[in-house]
Design a protein around this motif. Structure first.
Motif, mmCIF file in Angstrom:
data_model
loop_
_atom_site.group_PDB
_atom_site.id
_atom_site.type_symbol
_atom_site.label_atom_id
_atom_site.label_comp_id
_atom_site.label_asym_id
_atom_site.label_seq_id
_atom_site.Cartn_x
_atom_site.Cartn_y
_atom_site.Cartn_z
ATOM 1 N N LEU A 163 52.735 20.665 22.168
ATOM 2 C CA LEU A 163 51.945 21.991 22.187
ATOM 3 C C LEU A 163 51.946 22.469 23.711
ATOM 4 O O LEU A 163 51.682 21.857 24.622
ATOM 5 N N ILE A 164 51.840 23.909 23.663
ATOM 6 C CA ILE A 164 51.934 24.707 25.070
ATOM 7 C C ILE A 164 50.769 25.541 24.936
ATOM 8 O O ILE A 164 50.515 26.155 23.827
ATOM 9 N N ILE A 165 49.793 25.341 25.958
ATOM 10 C CA ILE A 165 48.667 26.347 25.920
ATOM 11 C C ILE A 165 48.884 27.370 27.159
ATOM 12 O O ILE A 165 49.234 27.051 28.322
ATOM 13 N N GLY A 166 48.946 28.650 26.695
ATOM 14 C CA GLY A 166 49.080 29.710 27.669
ATOM 15 C C GLY A 166 47.863 30.705 27.636
ATOM 16 O O GLY A 166 47.178 30.695 26.776
ATOM 17 N N ALA A 167 47.532 31.320 28.931
ATOM 18 C CA ALA A 167 46.449 32.320 28.984
ATOM 19 C C ALA A 167 46.689 33.006 30.179
ATOM 20 O O ALA A 167 47.475 33.024 31.250
ATOM 21 N N ASP A 168 45.907 34.250 29.835
ATOM 22 C CA ASP A 168 45.922 35.374 30.672
ATOM 23 C C ASP A 168 44.616 35.950 31.059
ATOM 24 O O ASP A 168 44.035 36.067 29.770
ATOM 25 N N THR A 169 44.154 36.341 32.160
ATOM 26 C CA THR A 169 42.770 36.988 32.036
ATOM 27 C C THR A 169 42.715 38.335 32.958
ATOM 28 O O THR A 169 43.477 38.287 34.112
ATOM 29 N N VAL A 170 42.279 39.286 32.520
ATOM 30 C CA VAL A 170 42.160 40.683 33.277
ATOM 31 C C VAL A 170 40.529 40.987 33.421
ATOM 32 O O VAL A 170 39.672 40.601 32.466
ATOM 33 N N VAL A 171 40.431 41.864 34.155
ATOM 34 C CA VAL A 171 39.044 42.439 34.409
ATOM 35 C C VAL A 171 39.241 43.931 34.074
ATOM 36 O O VAL A 171 40.190 44.509 34.646
ATOM 37 N N ALA A 172 38.406 44.670 33.432
ATOM 38 C CA ALA A 172 38.647 45.855 33.309
ATOM 39 C C ALA A 172 37.282 46.777 33.274
ATOM 40 O O ALA A 172 36.194 46.169 32.708
ATOM 41 N N LEU A 173 37.280 48.060 33.836
ATOM 42 C CA LEU A 173 36.170 48.933 33.738
ATOM 43 C C LEU A 173 36.197 50.024 33.301
ATOM 44 O O LEU A 173 37.404 50.566 33.236
ATOM 45 N N ASP A 174 35.568 50.337 32.307
ATOM 46 C CA ASP A 174 35.637 51.690 31.508
ATOM 47 C C ASP A 174 37.133 51.577 30.680
ATOM 48 O O ASP A 174 37.590 52.637 30.659
ATOM 49 N N TYR A 211 31.348 39.946 51.932
ATOM 50 C CA TYR A 211 32.115 39.231 50.987
ATOM 51 C C TYR A 211 33.838 39.351 51.157
ATOM 52 O O TYR A 211 34.231 38.391 51.087
ATOM 53 N N VAL A 212 33.969 40.501 51.304
ATOM 54 C CA VAL A 212 35.439 40.925 51.587
ATOM 55 C C VAL A 212 35.883 39.934 52.679
ATOM 56 O O VAL A 212 37.198 39.413 52.667
ATOM 57 N N ASP A 213 35.235 40.052 53.768
ATOM 58 C CA ASP A 213 35.767 39.244 55.047
ATOM 59 C C ASP A 213 35.710 37.971 54.872
ATOM 60 O O ASP A 213 36.505 37.131 55.632
ATOM 61 N N THR A 214 35.343 37.095 53.671
ATOM 62 C CA THR A 214 35.367 35.772 53.456
ATOM 63 C C THR A 214 36.685 35.528 53.097
ATOM 64 O O THR A 214 37.275 34.491 52.988
ATOM 65 N N GLY A 215 37.355 36.667 52.303
ATOM 66 C CA GLY A 215 38.937 36.458 51.865
ATOM 67 C C GLY A 215 38.734 35.992 50.394
ATOM 68 O O GLY A 215 39.890 35.927 49.941
ATOM 69 N N GLU A 216 37.983 35.671 49.812
ATOM 70 C CA GLU A 216 37.741 35.089 48.375
ATOM 71 C C GLU A 216 38.175 36.228 47.599
ATOM 72 O O GLU A 216 38.961 35.891 46.520
ATOM 73 N N PRO A 217 38.033 37.472 47.738
ATOM 74 C CA PRO A 217 38.392 38.367 46.617
ATOM 75 C C PRO A 217 40.009 38.611 46.522
ATOM 76 O O PRO A 217 40.337 39.022 45.589
ATOM 77 N N MET A 218 40.786 38.255 47.516
ATOM 78 C CA MET A 218 42.119 38.599 47.767
ATOM 79 C C MET A 218 42.926 38.070 46.532
ATOM 80 O O MET A 218 44.145 38.802 46.334
ATOM 81 N N ASP A 219 42.850 36.983 45.748
ATOM 82 C CA ASP A 219 43.523 36.587 44.866
ATOM 83 C C ASP A 219 42.753 36.280 43.444
ATOM 84 O O ASP A 219 43.317 35.674 42.627
ATOM 85 N N LYS A 220 41.963 37.446 43.472
ATOM 86 C CA LYS A 220 41.153 37.216 42.153
ATOM 87 C C LYS A 220 41.125 38.740 41.417
ATOM 88 O O LYS A 220 40.990 39.636 42.117
ATOM 89 N N ALA A 221 41.485 38.529 40.291
ATOM 90 C CA ALA A 221 41.545 39.906 39.379
ATOM 91 C C ALA A 221 39.856 40.656 39.635
ATOM 92 O O ALA A 221 39.226 39.879 39.449
ATOM 93 N N GLY A 222 39.902 41.877 39.733
ATOM 94 C CA GLY A 222 38.850 42.620 40.032
ATOM 95 C C GLY A 222 38.093 42.407 41.380
ATOM 96 O O GLY A 222 37.206 42.855 41.630
ATOM 97 N N GLY A 223 38.678 41.294 42.144
ATOM 98 C CA GLY A 223 38.179 41.424 43.441
ATOM 99 C C GLY A 223 36.919 40.338 43.755
ATOM 100 O O GLY A 223 36.376 40.297 44.611
ATOM 101 N N TYR A 224 36.793 39.352 42.800
ATOM 102 C CA TYR A 224 35.777 38.521 43.172
ATOM 103 C C TYR A 224 35.967 37.291 42.150
ATOM 104 O O TYR A 224 36.765 37.381 41.097
ATOM 105 N N GLY A 225 35.297 36.152 42.493
ATOM 106 C CA GLY A 225 35.499 34.808 41.853
ATOM 107 C C GLY A 225 34.008 34.410 41.370
ATOM 108 O O GLY A 225 32.938 34.080 42.314
#
Length: 215
Positions: A81-92, A158-172
């Motif tokens: 059994l292999i489990i694969g996934a992908d997540t995206v953020v979408a606006l409009d 928030y951007v200065d924390t660096g957290e958004p940089m590896d997150k789709a949509g820019g937040y976690g």
């Protein structure tokens, strides 16, 4: 929720085809024992060729899963059994990538401020049946996320924390980014990166020989 089939699953080699620590943590909570083998699929599908973010995210998840299965098959270490996934953020209806710079992250969060966006996760369960044939269950989950009205200084800090940089949509949502969220409609874990309840439902179907849903 998977307890009725955990004994059977303990005899199955399960592989998570993702290097995401968040997906690994969520999957660990089910009691499953699994290996982590991140997919090497280059996520470069042309988004303009897909009618919706749902189609895109399900196809990307399928390609990720197929790449790992083919690689394991060649190495002689096939998985049941292999489990694969992908997540995206979408606006409009437009998919938002990971930010490429601080200014890009600032622009993304400014666009999300005060609005509702959607998070889509496509999941693939790729199982080898007893007769040796391959069965793939492909499904998706959607969660709507409402951001509060974010002052410029809040976005900058928030951007200065660096957290958004590896997150789709820019937040976690599971970390500091959760403070930006006014509310959600749907599965919280889907926003983190893996729709836990829907996954368990499909697994129970798959291991009760009822197959899974294609939706």
């Amino acid at each position: 929720m998977l307890h009725p089939i955990l004994s059977e699953l303990s005899l199955t080699r399960i592989v998570l085809a993702s290097g995401s620590p968040r997906r690994r943590e969520i999957l660990n909570s089910t009691g499953l024992t699994f290996d982590v083998i991140p997919s090497k699929f280059d996520e470069n599908l042309d988004k303009s060729q897909f009618e919706s973010p749902v189609d895109y995210v399900k196809e990307t998840a399928r390609r990720k899963t197929d790449e790992v299965r083919e690689r394991l098959s060649i190495s002689g270490k096939a998985s049941s059994l292999i489990i694969g996934a992908d997540t995206v953020v979408a606006l409009d209806g437009k998919i938002m990538e990971k930010p490429t710079s601080k200014s890009d992250a600032t622009s993304m969060l400014t666009n999300l401020s005060g609005k509702t966006h959607s998070v889509y996760t496509g999941v693939v369960l790729s199982k080898v049946l007893q007769n040796g044939t391959l069965k793939q269950v492909i499904f998706h989950e959607k969660t709507d996320v409402k951001f509060g009205n974010l002052p410029t200084e809040v976005i900058k800090s928030y951007v200065d924390t660096g957290e958004p940089m590896d997150k789709a949509g820019g937040y976690g949502i599971q970390a500091i980014g959760g403070t930006l969220v006014e509310g959600i409609c749907g599965d919280y874990y889907n926003v983190v990166g893996f729709p836990l309840h829907h996954f368990c439902v499909e697994m129970l179907k798959l291991y009760d020989n009822k197959g899974g849903t294609q939706n």
